[in-house]
Scaffold this active site. Sequence first.
Site, PDB file in Angstrom:
ATOM      1  CB  CYS A 346      -2.539   0.908  -4.640  1.00 12.62           C
ATOM      2  SG  CYS A 346      -2.823   1.804  -3.130  1.00 12.62           S
ATOM      3  NE  ARG A 375       1.915   5.336   3.884  1.00 12.18           N
ATOM      4  CZ  ARG A 375       1.466   4.096   4.022  1.00 12.18           C
ATOM      5  NH1 ARG A 375       1.287   3.596   5.242  1.00 12.18           N
ATOM      6  NH2 ARG A 375       1.172   3.373   2.969  1.00 12.18           N
ATOM      7  CD  GLN A 393       3.876   0.888   0.803  1.00  5.46           C
ATOM      8  OE1 GLN A 393       3.483   1.309  -0.284  1.00  5.46           O
ATOM      9  NE2 GLN A 393       3.058   0.669   1.811  1.00  5.46           N
ATOM     10  CG  ASP A 395       2.804  -1.538  -2.688  1.00  3.02           C
ATOM     11  OD1 ASP A 395       2.113  -2.463  -2.223  1.00  3.02           O
ATOM     12  OD2 ASP A 395       2.424  -0.363  -2.766  1.00  3.02           O
ATOM     13  CG  HIS A 397      -1.055  -2.894  -5.984  1.00  2.00           C
ATOM     14  ND1 HIS A 397       0.033  -2.073  -5.931  1.00  2.00           N
ATOM     15  CD2 HIS A 397      -1.732  -2.714  -4.819  1.00  2.00           C
ATOM     16  CE1 HIS A 397       0.012  -1.390  -4.797  1.00  2.00           C
ATOM     17  NE2 HIS A 397      -1.038  -1.753  -4.096  1.00  2.00           N
ATOM     18  CE  LYS A 478      -6.175  -5.590   8.220  1.00  2.00           C
ATOM     19  NZ  LYS A 478      -5.323  -4.503   8.652  1.00  2.00           N
ATOM     20  CG  HIS A 524      -3.876  -3.288  -1.734  1.00  2.00           C
ATOM     21  ND1 HIS A 524      -3.456  -2.025  -2.070  1.00  2.00           N
ATOM     22  CD2 HIS A 524      -5.208  -3.310  -1.937  1.00  2.00           C
ATOM     23  CE1 HIS A 524      -4.505  -1.317  -2.455  1.00  2.00           C
ATOM     24  NE2 HIS A 524      -5.580  -2.069  -2.388  1.00  2.00           N
TER      25      HIS A 524
END
Length: 655
Positions: A346, A375, A393, A395, A397, A478, A524
Amino acid sequence: MSSDVTVVLPDGSERVLSPDATGADLAADLGGRAAKDALIVVADGIQLDLNQPLPDGSHVSLVFPASDAGLEVLRHSTAHVLAQAVLDLYPGATFSIGPPIEDGFYYDFDLPNNQTFSDEDLEQISSKMKEIVNRKQPFIRSEIDRTEADKLFAAHPYKLEILDGEADDPTSGPEDGVITTYRNTDDFVDLCRGPHVPDTGYLAHFQLMRVAGAYWRGDENRQMLQRIYGTAWATKKDLNAHLEQLEEAAKRDHRKLATELDLLSFPSELGGGLAVWHPKGAIVRKLMEDYSRERHEEGGYQFVYTPHLANQRLFQTSGHLDFYADGMYPPMEMDNGTYYLKPMNCPMHCLIFGHGQRSYKELPLRLFELGTVYRYERSGTLHGLMRIRGFTQDDSHLYVAAEQLADEIASLLDFVLSVLRAFGFDDFTFHLSTKDPEKYVGSDEIWNQATDALRGALERHGLDYAVKEADAAFYGPKIDIDVKDAIGRSWQLSTIQCDFNLPEQFDLHYVAADGERHRPIMLHRALFGSIERFFGVMVEHYGGAFPTWLSPVQVQVLGVRADHDSFADKIVERLISNGIRAEMVEADEPLGTRIRKGKLEKLPYILVVGDADVEHDTAGVNPRGGDVERDVPIVDFVQRITAEIAEKATGPNVQ
RNA sequence: GCCCGAGUAGCUCAACGGCUAGAGCACCGCUCUUGUAAAGCGGGGGUUGUGGGUUCGAUUCCCACCUCGGGCUCCA
């Protein structure tokens, strides 16, 4: 003289019982199954042992083993039996807490001289428990005062901590200042709120499962206790069904199947939590990613790419370094600054949004990336593909104006569910996580607006959801989406999160129709979550038998004899030219053997060709999970499998 | 990270502190030529996770590290 007791049964009828009547008296009075099987009684919503008196005028219902409440009592009581067995077998052992949990129970012990339990110990403990069950020891409830409790539990410091209220245990701690105990024998008494089954004879169907370490009070700075897990059920049949379910889960274990089907591996030379994808796993992953890209393209997303490394300033701005430094790989010192592997995509997407002037006409702006992140998960937490240190991911945004939020979330939800369905998941559970009043950024107004938008999207789709109060991240509310797999297990996959923080940190803005600068809201959205994890869930969902469109090899063609191999080869060429992943297996082993190998590979189709097939351009079709069909024209088969692949049929989940 | 357990051939597993560490599957070669879930014979393949130690001798016992499994804690 006390008078008769009147109680109201669940059907509304009244029952008059003799003075001081108990749940057991009620059960006996009702007779039949009630007299034999009832475990406890609920009076005006309060659970009571069967030997406790029923309040006059109360609404009562008996609880039986098959119900959720009944199972909970059964499991809780079995935990007591476990404690009694361990304290009996291990002089000097002390015990802490032993609650019922999903499917079973556990009890935590501290053994003298740092002893630990072994698997052989479990067998011995289990035998002792069976003795206790056979003795039909009654559970006798007492209310005692603190002085007496101190005396009773003088040798059991963990119980004293619970009595002091330092350790909060909802199954045994004092309630409204009342201390209760349950005694089974002269030697064994436990601090407990109850209720319990009438006697240990009710607890026949249990099995001890495993030993594990567990921190006292769940605090990693405190003593590590020895925990024993067990499972307990109302009937032998239920117990066996549960054990079979565990076996079924073990058969589907993605780590096992990934090795057997040669999908991927975790070479120890790489280090923990890092995978390499072999060709057969990689093709499935590629198909997943291709499909994802296709759908995102249709969905109005713009594709971006960002690097794996970034200067620490970026993660200071985003706040990740403040909050999650422990979960990031250690910094790399370079000549022009300090760099980190990215734990999230992000911040980089925010840089893309923040580049140049944005107009309201560009909103909603949807950025998408298959972004690989790293991570540093603690070594003990790694678990196959489900918990891994390097992963990708899917991912995205989304940057939206406040007034677009509700519509955007609603269409996002459609999008997510539609993609999940394409992979064969159609049983969803939704959680809405709301503001933690202790920890949040942004105004109440915007929180309410965003939470309403999320809730509205769920309701607009007619979806049931559970609210998790105060469970949101600090930056916004969320929705989490869980899916149920083929054997009923839940996996949390997708998430849609509002974020009021990052647009602030990165000072993002767009120019609205009014000519003023406004702050966008950021969403997200992870759909697969992590490609690796989603792949693992799919392997377990399908038990390695991927639907045809995802199968690494879709068809094998086998000649009956070696002189059919060239015909088999031609069929393979025809299949491949139609975009089907097919291969020929030479006839150097008996047909049955070759078919068996194909079946073990969980291939969707095996074609067998012999003399008649060469003559008529046909094949015997042996589909996974179906019956063999002979003399199928090749053209028909090509048409059929092409259609199946095109519609991405997930079909019956055949093994 | 913490507790417990486990690492032997590509996979699944054997081997009292003692002979050249074995077997099935897989792989390679030869034979068999097969109509829907295991044909036969032969062969190659191992620094027993890594490094130390105890011992005349270690796959076996001890220590450390690495990796894995079950949990705890954690999970943006």
